[in-house]
Design a protein around this motif. Structure first.
Motif, PDB file in Angstrom:
ATOM      1  N   ASP A   1       5.630  -0.596   2.126  1.00 57.53           N
ATOM      2  CA  ASP A   1       4.764  -0.406   3.285  1.00 57.53           C
ATOM      3  C   ASP A   1       3.709   0.678   3.098  1.00 57.53           C
ATOM      4  N   VAL A   2       3.702   1.342   1.945  1.00 57.18           N
ATOM      5  CA  VAL A   2       2.680   2.368   1.706  1.00 57.18           C
ATOM      6  C   VAL A   2       1.303   1.732   1.860  1.00 57.18           C
ATOM      7  N   GLU A   3       0.428   2.423   2.578  1.00 55.00           N
ATOM      8  CA  GLU A   3      -0.910   1.891   2.825  1.00 55.00           C
ATOM      9  C   GLU A   3      -1.603   1.523   1.513  1.00 55.00           C
ATOM     10  N   GLY A   4      -2.146   0.322   1.472  1.00 54.37           N
ATOM     11  CA  GLY A   4      -2.859  -0.142   0.288  1.00 54.37           C
ATOM     12  C   GLY A   4      -1.970  -0.805  -0.754  1.00 54.37           C
ATOM     13  N   ARG A   5      -0.658  -0.863  -0.497  1.00 54.68           N
ATOM     14  CA  ARG A   5       0.254  -1.509  -1.454  1.00 54.68           C
ATOM     15  C   ARG A   5      -0.098  -2.991  -1.523  1.00 54.68           C
ATOM     16  N   THR A   6      -0.351  -3.483  -2.697  1.00 55.45           N
ATOM     17  CA  THR A   6      -0.801  -4.860  -2.872  1.00 55.45           C
ATOM     18  C   THR A   6       0.329  -5.776  -3.334  1.00 55.45           C
TER      19      THR A   6
END
Length: 146
Positions: A122-127
């Motif tokens: 869920d870390v922001e920007g995790r692709t």
């Protein structure tokens, strides 16, 4: 549809016991393929987990890493909510490999291990590519250690 003959009963290939992953390495590789196919989802197991807006099967929606692991480990490969012994070992091993904000998993309880993997995803920007890469790396590392 491809079929497999087993005990004089023809089963669709996707229902074949041989088609289900039986090792942690195979679970990681199958989960990675599922994320490539469906995409990585952040914030829950999948979009609209309570089916308020869509009737698409959960296994066909973008999935979190934990949901993908559970999905491919479920008896029919279609339930991202079902826990199995294999899925929970795979989540534990993966949680032991991941750090969130520089911190390892702080507890060995299954709920906390699931949360740790989910927080990493869920870390922001995790692709999707990053989620697939971590699953493939875990599969490679598990093969070497096996």
């Amino acid at each position: 549809m491809a079929t497999l003959l087993q005990s004089s009963r023809v089963l669709p290939l996707h229902e074949s016991p041989q088609a289900r992953p039986t090792t942690i390495t195979a679970v990681y590789r199958a989960a990675a393929r599922l994320l490539v196919q469906n995409g990585h989802h952040q914030g829950d197991y999948c979009p609209d987990p309570f089916d308020r807006h869509t009737a698409t099967p959960h296994a066909e929606r973008p999935l979190s890493i934990v949901a993908a692991i559970r999905c491919v480990s479920s008896p029919h490969g279609d339930n991202p909510h079902r826990m199995t012994d294999l899925s929970e070992v795979a989540v534990k091993v993966l949680a032991d490999r991941l750090e969130v904000d520089g911190e390892p998993a702080w507890n060995d309880e299954p709920h906390h291990l699931e949360g740790h993997v989910a927080h990493w995803g869920d870390v922001e920007g995790r692709t999707t590519e990053a989620a697939v890469a971590v699953l493939e790396a875990a599969a490679d590392a598990n093969e070497v250690s096996a």
